[in-house]
Design a protein around this motif. Structure first.
Motif, PDB file in Angstrom:
ATOM      1  N   GLY A 101      -8.667  -7.016  12.438  1.00  0.00           N
ATOM      2  CA  GLY A 101      -7.228  -7.251  12.570  1.00  0.00           C
ATOM      3  C   GLY A 101      -6.690  -8.277  11.586  1.00  0.00           C
ATOM      4  O   GLY A 101      -5.571  -8.772  11.769  1.00  0.00           O
ATOM      5  N   ARG A 102      -7.466  -8.554  10.533  1.00  0.00           N
ATOM      6  CA  ARG A 102      -7.072  -9.600   9.581  1.00  0.00           C
ATOM      7  C   ARG A 102      -6.943  -9.052   8.162  1.00  0.00           C
ATOM      8  O   ARG A 102      -7.519  -8.025   7.828  1.00  0.00           O
ATOM      9  CB  ARG A 102      -8.095 -10.742   9.610  1.00  0.00           C
ATOM     10  CG  ARG A 102      -8.204 -11.380  10.994  1.00  0.00           C
ATOM     11  CD  ARG A 102      -9.174 -12.539  11.040  1.00  0.00           C
ATOM     12  NE  ARG A 102      -9.257 -13.071  12.400  1.00  0.00           N
ATOM     13  CZ  ARG A 102      -8.379 -13.937  12.924  1.00  0.00           C
ATOM     14  NH1 ARG A 102      -7.379 -14.368  12.180  1.00  0.00           N
ATOM     15  NH2 ARG A 102      -8.519 -14.364  14.172  1.00  0.00           N
ATOM     16  N   ALA A 136      -3.055  -3.673   5.724  1.00  0.00           N
ATOM     17  CA  ALA A 136      -2.362  -4.414   6.778  1.00  0.00           C
ATOM     18  C   ALA A 136      -1.995  -3.501   7.944  1.00  0.00           C
ATOM     19  O   ALA A 136      -2.070  -3.896   9.114  1.00  0.00           O
ATOM     20  CB  ALA A 136      -1.113  -5.092   6.210  1.00  0.00           C
ATOM     21  N   GLN A 137      -1.615  -2.277   7.634  1.00  0.00           N
ATOM     22  CA  GLN A 137      -1.293  -1.318   8.697  1.00  0.00           C
ATOM     23  C   GLN A 137      -2.550  -0.956   9.483  1.00  0.00           C
ATOM     24  O   GLN A 137      -2.534  -0.887  10.719  1.00  0.00           O
ATOM     25  CB  GLN A 137      -0.665  -0.068   8.094  1.00  0.00           C
ATOM     26  CG  GLN A 137      -0.273   0.985   9.122  1.00  0.00           C
ATOM     27  CD  GLN A 137       0.336   2.221   8.488  1.00  0.00           C
ATOM     28  OE1 GLN A 137       0.847   2.164   7.367  1.00  0.00           O
ATOM     29  NE2 GLN A 137       0.283   3.343   9.180  1.00  0.00           N
ATOM     30  N   VAL A 145      -3.029 -10.239  11.106  1.00  0.00           N
ATOM     31  CA  VAL A 145      -1.909  -9.435  10.630  1.00  0.00           C
ATOM     32  C   VAL A 145      -0.908  -9.228  11.768  1.00  0.00           C
ATOM     33  O   VAL A 145      -1.242  -8.680  12.815  1.00  0.00           O
ATOM     34  CB  VAL A 145      -2.399  -8.081  10.090  1.00  0.00           C
ATOM     35  CG1 VAL A 145      -1.228  -7.199   9.719  1.00  0.00           C
ATOM     36  CG2 VAL A 145      -3.303  -8.299   8.869  1.00  0.00           C
ATOM     37  N   ALA A 146       0.330  -9.678  11.564  1.00  0.00           N
ATOM     38  CA  ALA A 146       1.346  -9.659  12.611  1.00  0.00           C
ATOM     39  C   ALA A 146       2.275  -8.454  12.538  1.00  0.00           C
ATOM     40  O   ALA A 146       3.074  -8.232  13.448  1.00  0.00           O
ATOM     41  CB  ALA A 146       2.173 -10.940  12.554  1.00  0.00           C
ATOM     42  N   ASN A 147       2.201  -7.678  11.461  1.00  0.00           N
ATOM     43  CA  ASN A 147       2.984  -6.445  11.348  1.00  0.00           C
ATOM     44  C   ASN A 147       2.280  -5.537  10.349  1.00  0.00           C
ATOM     45  O   ASN A 147       1.447  -6.002   9.564  1.00  0.00           O
ATOM     46  CB  ASN A 147       4.443  -6.718  10.941  1.00  0.00           C
ATOM     47  CG  ASN A 147       4.556  -7.389   9.591  1.00  0.00           C
ATOM     48  OD1 ASN A 147       4.023  -6.905   8.593  1.00  0.00           O
ATOM     49  ND2 ASN A 147       5.259  -8.516   9.532  1.00  0.00           N
ATOM     50  N   TRP A 181       1.057  -9.585   2.779  1.00  0.00           N
ATOM     51  CA  TRP A 181      -0.284  -9.774   3.308  1.00  0.00           C
ATOM     52  C   TRP A 181      -1.342  -9.836   2.208  1.00  0.00           C
ATOM     53  O   TRP A 181      -1.836 -10.886   1.883  1.00  0.00           O
ATOM     54  CB  TRP A 181      -0.639  -8.711   4.367  1.00  0.00           C
ATOM     55  CG  TRP A 181       0.237  -8.767   5.574  1.00  0.00           C
ATOM     56  CD1 TRP A 181       1.200  -7.866   5.952  1.00  0.00           C
ATOM     57  CD2 TRP A 181       0.269  -9.804   6.562  1.00  0.00           C
ATOM     58  NE1 TRP A 181       1.838  -8.282   7.109  1.00  0.00           N
ATOM     59  CE2 TRP A 181       1.271  -9.466   7.508  1.00  0.00           C
ATOM     60  CE3 TRP A 181      -0.446 -10.986   6.752  1.00  0.00           C
ATOM     61  CZ2 TRP A 181       1.575 -10.265   8.610  1.00  0.00           C
ATOM     62  CZ3 TRP A 181      -0.153 -11.778   7.846  1.00  0.00           C
ATOM     63  CH2 TRP A 181       0.846 -11.424   8.758  1.00  0.00           C
ATOM     64  N   ASN A 182      -1.716  -8.693   1.655  1.00  0.00           N
ATOM     65  CA  ASN A 182      -2.800  -8.643   0.674  1.00  0.00           C
ATOM     66  C   ASN A 182      -2.283  -8.703  -0.754  1.00  0.00           C
ATOM     67  O   ASN A 182      -1.091  -8.475  -1.017  1.00  0.00           O
ATOM     68  CB  ASN A 182      -3.622  -7.373   0.875  1.00  0.00           C
ATOM     69  CG  ASN A 182      -4.318  -7.353   2.220  1.00  0.00           C
ATOM     70  OD1 ASN A 182      -5.089  -8.243   2.544  1.00  0.00           O
ATOM     71  ND2 ASN A 182      -4.031  -6.334   3.028  1.00  0.00           N
TER      72      ASN A 182
END
Length: 371
Positions: free
Chosen positions: A251-252, A240-241, A259-261, A216-217
């Protein structure tokens, strides 16, 4: 693993003008670092649609006295400079990104300073000399002895045949991890930033180097005492969590992606399947080995080293220590003699309760006490 973009060659002249004149407690000393190739390239095989991240370490500079602050002068768009210092026991501090012309405080006083180039944007790769000035400002820094450990969600990286941020080509059942900040990114074939990652029940663990940036990041050093990004979040909580569970940042992630997980670490296939025996993404306990102190060594085996419940090759295997990983050692015990890359020895190193590796495959940097 993050996506990266192919860079377009663009030469930008370097400005070496000092912007400020700080007050020095001791020093200063100045020197210039010449990039060996005069350029930094995107990682091989990077798709044109991706975001770049490529690093190249420059030669370290040994100094006659301790320094804790460094000013870097450079000016190539799309290229950043990270700095770090070496501690007396041979460990390196985390990398800290330098702001051109501004003082950069290192995590610890040092007599050896190293810079690295980081390609961060889809612009020029041509890089001129980097001017460095270091001094001792007397900054108070507490060097912790206990390494940070946090429970985070782990995903499998895969991407066999691809290339990591440090230039490593990913092979079948590879052994490394990715973290969402380059502050703890080791160089290619190095393990000076390694983690201990264990299943939630601590039945299995692997010690593995940090060779990629993600998931993610790419600027989320959530394990740091004073995180450089997302400072409103508590230490140990990946952004991300927080985005996935609590809607942080809408949520991004930092790129605006949904973020999907809640992943805070990526595991290479070998670490995922063979080291931890995971069958699906899972919560794991991660210890960021470089954030603590104590006896340590480097795994020099040609393949991953078995971790066993006792100091004998007949004991049950409960994990792996990847080649190149730097491992923290609790103590040393006598056991079965083994011949390996470091010669023949009956010394076995206890890495955790009920977890031992043969000293025949570990190059010691700081000898441990007896168990």
């Amino acid at each position: 693993m993050i996506k990266r973009t192919r860079a377009v060659t663009l030469c930008v002249l370097l400005a070496l003008t000092c912007l400020t004149t700080p007050a020095f407690a001791t020093g200063p000393v100045s020197w210039t670092v010449e990039p060996p190739r005069g350029r930094i390239d995107p990682v091989p095989g990077t798709p044109a649609s991706a975001s770049p991240l490529s690093v190249e370490e420059l030669p370290a500079r040994a100094l006659e006295s301790e320094v804790d602050t460094v000013r870097a002068e450079f000016g190539t768009p799309g290229v950043a400079v990270d700095l770090r210092g070496q501690r007396p026991d041979g460990r390196w501090t985390e990398w800290v990104e330098a702001v051109p012309g501004a003082p950069t405080v290192l995590p610890s006083a040092t007599r050896s300073v190293q810079a690295r180039l980081v390609l961060t944007g889809p612009v020029g790769t041509a890089v001129g000399p980097i001017g460095l000035t270091a001094w001792r400002a007397g900054t108070e820094v507490t060097d912790p002895t206990l390494a940070a450990t946090y429970r985070v969600f782990a995903t499998r990286e895969g991407l066999v045949g691809g290339t990591t941020a440090n230039g490593h080509k990913i092979v079948q059942r590879d052994h490394f991890v990715a973290l969402p900040s380059r502050r703890g990114l080791a160089g290619k074939g190095q393990g000076n930033y390694s983690v201990k990652v264990c299943t939630a029940d601590h039945a299995r663990c692997e010690w593995a180097p940090v060779w990629d940036v993600g998931p993610w990041n790419i600027k989320d050093d959530y394990w740091s005492v004073e995180r450089l990004s997302w400072g409103e979040l508590p230490r140990g909580l990946p952004q991300a969590q927080a985005a996935y569970q609590h809607g942080h940042n809408g949520g991004r992630d930092q790129f605006g992606r949904k973020v999907a997980n809640p992943a805070g670490i990526d595991l290479a296939d070998g670490t995922f399947w063979d080291g931890l025996k995971l069958k699906d993404n899972a919560w794991v306990d991660v210890t960021y080995q470089w954030t603590g102190g104590g006896p340590w060594g480097t795994v020099t085996s040609l393949d991953s080293l078995n971790v066993r419940t006792g100091p004998h090759s007949g004991e049950r295997q409960v994990g792996l220590a990847a080649r190149h990983a730097q491992i923290r050692i609790e103590c040393a015990a006598a056991g079965q003699p083994v011949t390996g890359t470091e010669g023949t020895t009956d010394r076995w190193h206890r890495l955790a309760h009920g977890m031992y590796v043969s000293g025949a495959y570990v190059r010691l940097a700081q000898p441990p006490p007896a168990c």
